[in-house]
Design a protein around this motif. Structure first.
Motif, mmCIF file in Angstrom:
data_model
loop_
_atom_site.group_PDB
_atom_site.id
_atom_site.type_symbol
_atom_site.label_atom_id
_atom_site.label_comp_id
_atom_site.label_asym_id
_atom_site.label_seq_id
_atom_site.Cartn_x
_atom_site.Cartn_y
_atom_site.Cartn_z
ATOM 1 N N GLN B 31 123.049 -20.832 14.940
ATOM 2 C CA GLN B 31 123.634 -20.509 16.249
ATOM 3 C C GLN B 31 125.006 -19.877 16.070
ATOM 4 O O GLN B 31 125.339 -18.889 16.727
ATOM 5 C CB GLN B 31 123.757 -21.775 17.105
ATOM 6 N N VAL B 32 125.795 -20.477 15.189
ATOM 7 C CA VAL B 32 127.126 -19.923 14.921
ATOM 8 C C VAL B 32 126.978 -18.555 14.252
ATOM 9 O O VAL B 32 127.705 -17.617 14.584
ATOM 10 C CB VAL B 32 127.945 -20.876 14.038
ATOM 11 N N GLY B 33 126.036 -18.454 13.338
ATOM 12 C CA GLY B 33 125.822 -17.180 12.646
ATOM 13 C C GLY B 33 125.438 -16.059 13.592
ATOM 14 O O GLY B 33 125.958 -14.943 13.489
ATOM 15 N N SER B 34 124.568 -16.345 14.525
ATOM 16 C CA SER B 34 124.116 -15.300 15.454
ATOM 17 C C SER B 34 125.211 -14.925 16.442
ATOM 18 O O SER B 34 125.222 -13.819 16.989
ATOM 19 C CB SER B 34 122.845 -15.741 16.188
ATOM 20 N N ALA B 35 126.153 -15.842 16.667
ATOM 21 C CA ALA B 35 127.267 -15.549 17.568
ATOM 22 C C ALA B 35 128.423 -14.870 16.836
ATOM 23 O O ALA B 35 129.407 -14.471 17.462
ATOM 24 C CB ALA B 35 127.766 -16.837 18.211
ATOM 25 N N THR B 36 128.292 -14.747 15.520
ATOM 26 C CA THR B 36 129.371 -14.144 14.722
ATOM 27 C C THR B 36 129.250 -12.633 14.743
ATOM 28 O O THR B 36 128.226 -12.085 14.346
ATOM 29 C CB THR B 36 129.302 -14.641 13.262
ATOM 30 N N LYS B 37 130.290 -11.972 15.221
ATOM 31 C CA LYS B 37 130.290 -10.508 15.283
ATOM 32 C C LYS B 37 130.933 -9.901 14.049
ATOM 33 O O LYS B 37 130.626 -8.776 13.668
ATOM 34 C CB LYS B 37 131.037 -10.017 16.539
ATOM 35 N N SER B 38 131.877 -10.645 13.464
ATOM 36 C CA SER B 38 132.520 -10.121 12.260
ATOM 37 C C SER B 38 133.098 -11.275 11.450
ATOM 38 O O SER B 38 133.380 -12.346 11.981
ATOM 39 C CB SER B 38 133.641 -9.136 12.624
ATOM 40 N N VAL B 39 133.226 -11.029 10.147
ATOM 41 C CA VAL B 39 133.856 -11.987 9.240
ATOM 42 C C VAL B 39 134.719 -11.205 8.265
ATOM 43 O O VAL B 39 134.312 -10.158 7.753
ATOM 44 C CB VAL B 39 132.817 -12.812 8.443
ATOM 45 N N GLU B 40 135.905 -11.749 8.041
ATOM 46 C CA GLU B 40 136.810 -11.152 7.043
ATOM 47 C C GLU B 40 137.348 -12.300 6.197
ATOM 48 O O GLU B 40 137.726 -13.341 6.745
ATOM 49 C CB GLU B 40 137.954 -10.440 7.761
ATOM 50 N N CYS B 41 137.334 -12.139 4.874
ATOM 51 C CA CYS B 41 137.839 -13.226 4.036
ATOM 52 C C CYS B 41 138.214 -12.710 2.654
ATOM 53 O O CYS B 41 137.863 -11.595 2.276
ATOM 54 C CB CYS B 41 136.796 -14.333 3.910
ATOM 55 N N SER B 42 138.920 -13.555 1.929
ATOM 56 C CA SER B 42 139.185 -13.300 0.517
ATOM 57 C C SER B 42 138.205 -14.134 -0.292
ATOM 58 O O SER B 42 137.639 -15.109 0.215
ATOM 59 C CB SER B 42 140.613 -13.722 0.154
ATOM 60 N N PHE B 43 137.974 -13.728 -1.545
ATOM 61 C CA PHE B 43 137.109 -14.547 -2.384
ATOM 62 C C PHE B 43 137.596 -14.548 -3.827
ATOM 63 O O PHE B 43 138.278 -13.627 -4.286
ATOM 64 C CB PHE B 43 135.642 -14.089 -2.303
ATOM 65 N N VAL B 44 137.239 -15.642 -4.501
ATOM 66 C CA VAL B 44 137.460 -15.747 -5.941
ATOM 67 C C VAL B 44 136.093 -15.970 -6.566
ATOM 68 O O VAL B 44 135.366 -16.890 -6.181
ATOM 69 C CB VAL B 44 138.392 -16.928 -6.297
ATOM 70 N N GLN B 45 135.746 -15.124 -7.506
ATOM 71 C CA GLN B 45 134.442 -15.220 -8.157
ATOM 72 C C GLN B 45 134.641 -15.617 -9.611
ATOM 73 O O GLN B 45 135.387 -14.956 -10.339
ATOM 74 C CB GLN B 45 133.719 -13.880 -8.087
ATOM 75 N N THR B 46 134.001 -16.706 -10.020
ATOM 76 C CA THR B 46 134.117 -17.177 -11.403
ATOM 77 C C THR B 46 132.742 -17.146 -12.041
ATOM 78 O O THR B 46 131.823 -17.830 -11.588
ATOM 79 C CB THR B 46 134.696 -18.606 -11.453
ATOM 80 N N LYS B 47 132.625 -16.361 -13.070
ATOM 81 C CA LYS B 47 131.363 -16.226 -13.790
ATOM 82 C C LYS B 47 131.447 -17.045 -15.085
ATOM 83 O O LYS B 47 132.336 -16.818 -15.910
ATOM 84 C CB LYS B 47 131.118 -14.750 -14.127
ATOM 85 N N HIS B 48 130.541 -18.001 -15.254
ATOM 86 C CA HIS B 48 130.513 -18.834 -16.461
ATOM 87 C C HIS B 48 129.407 -18.343 -17.382
ATOM 88 O O HIS B 48 128.242 -18.298 -16.979
ATOM 89 C CB HIS B 48 130.274 -20.291 -16.087
ATOM 90 N N VAL B 49 129.771 -17.989 -18.600
ATOM 91 C CA VAL B 49 128.802 -17.484 -19.570
ATOM 92 C C VAL B 49 128.571 -18.558 -20.623
ATOM 93 O O VAL B 49 129.461 -18.868 -21.420
ATOM 94 C CB VAL B 49 129.305 -16.187 -20.226
ATOM 95 N N LYS B 50 127.390 -19.104 -20.611
ATOM 96 C CA LYS B 50 127.086 -20.248 -21.478
ATOM 97 C C LYS B 50 127.183 -19.881 -22.963
ATOM 98 O O LYS B 50 127.787 -20.607 -23.760
ATOM 99 C CB LYS B 50 125.673 -20.732 -21.157
ATOM 100 N N LEU B 51 126.625 -18.746 -23.338
ATOM 101 C CA LEU B 51 126.587 -18.349 -24.755
ATOM 102 C C LEU B 51 127.987 -18.265 -25.345
ATOM 103 O O LEU B 51 128.227 -18.647 -26.490
ATOM 104 C CB LEU B 51 125.878 -16.996 -24.890
#
Lengths: 141, 204
Positions: B31-51
């Motif tokens: 319900q919240v998603g369908s009522a959302t017209k726009s989203v703006e945010c920052s993100f931090v992406q952390t990639k973990h490489v097992k090898l």
């Protein structure tokens, strides 16, 4: 085969990489490079993370959204590349063979330089480009 | 016999309640998603490489405008931009840029669909693609998505999406791969329904 390689490019999407140009003492060195791989009119960019010591270089190529495309090892003394892991969608014996041969030529070039490294596979018109981002020790994230 | 039926009912009742609770959570999020017209945010992406026993941290910004505009931009330690505008995708790095028509690429179409549905939470009711279970953990709802399709299973063993319970926003996404590698994307400074410059989604 070229179509398979093209599919490889499309599937990889993008990221950027560092490469390890030299070890820091006897500690394995982790470096990252921006990677650009072009074939015909298609191209992708990605990240390559390399961890190298005096015997071996371990590498991983990842895409922008965190998906691992490829991991490999390069035995420095034997001058041999082993593909450890690869995206199942591009896991074909002919793709592995091309990557093994190309990485065997590229990785020694990269680990002996701290500059941009380029390599072209003339037969399949594959162009590889690696640009150093930063030098990291293995324990420094 | 009555005792047996009663015992069976009492045993199954919690499961029935849990199923309803999960449905109501999904409904709330959608319900919240369908009522959302726009989203703006920052993100931090952390990639973990097992090898390599190593990780790679990237920073960026995301912009979304319903129904089909998305800008995912990496700003550090490298620059890279992914823009979805209707059925076209722009991939732009320092070296080159490419425009792909998602209608011509089944894989791109699927990835784009997954990204968009994750942003607004509609992936939770996609029962043809994922087996979903939801748990309440602190002030979050944590949804675990297990891929059902073979092509998705090849890329991910599971996805975990964290929703803030107070505003139903996605705050974290964890993507686990069969190899043991995983990526965590943490969203912050989330602004909903603010005006976003349409130029940010320009493909040209």
């Amino acid at each position: 085969m070229l179509r398979g390689l093209y599919l490889f490019m499309v599937l990889m999407l993008v990221a950027h990489a560092d490469l390890c140009a030299q070890e820091v003492g006897n500690e394995p060195c982790s470096q990252r490079y921006r990677v650009q791989i072009d074939v015909d009119k298609a191209g992708i960019s990605g990240i390559c993370i390399l961890l190298s010591d005096e015997d071996e270089v371990l590498g991983a190529i990842v895409n922008e959204f965190g998906l691992s495309a490829l991991s490999f090892s390069y035995d420095i003394k034997r001058d041999r590349v082993a593909i450890i892991d690869i995206l199942p969608q591009i896991d074909r014996w002919y793709i592995r063979r091309v990557l093994r041969n190309d990485l065997r030529r590229i990785v020694p070039q990269i680990i002996s330089s701290d500059d941009v490294c380029e390599y072209t596979n003339e037969r399949y018109k594959l162009r590889y480009w690696f640009e150093p981002l930063a030098l990291h020790s293995s324990n420094n994230y | 016999m009555r005792k047996f039926i009663f015992t069976l009912f009492i045993t199954l009742l919690p499961l029935f309640c849990m199923a309803q609770s999960q449905e109501s959570i999904i409904r709330q999020i959608e319900q919240v998603g369908s009522a959302t017209k726009s989203v703006e945010c920052s993100f931090v992406q952390t990639k973990h490489v097992k090898l390599l026993n190593d990780k790679m941290v990237s920073y960026g910004k995301m912009y979304y405008s319903a129904p089909s505009l998305l800008r995912w931009e990496y700003t550090s330690p490298y620059t890279y931009t992914f823009i979805l505008n209707q059925h076209q995708v722009l991939l732009k790095s320092a070296q080159r840029q490419d425009v792909v028509d998602v209608n011509n690429s089944k894989m791109f179409k699927e990835i784009v669909r997954l990204m968009m549905s994750s942003v607004v939470g509609s992936c939770l009711s996609d029962d043809t693609t994922f087996d979903v279970s939801i748990a309440s953990v602190g002030n979050e709802w944590v949804a675990t998505l297990l891929p059902l399709r073979r092509d998705m299973k090849q890329m991910w063993s599971r996805l975990v999406v964290h929703f803030n319970r107070s505003n139903q926003s996605v705050v974290k996404v964890e993507m686990y791969e069969p190899s043991g590698d995983y990526t965590i994307i943490e969203l912050s400074n989330i602004r909903r329904n603010a005006t976003i410059d349409s130029k940010l989604f320009s493909i040209n």
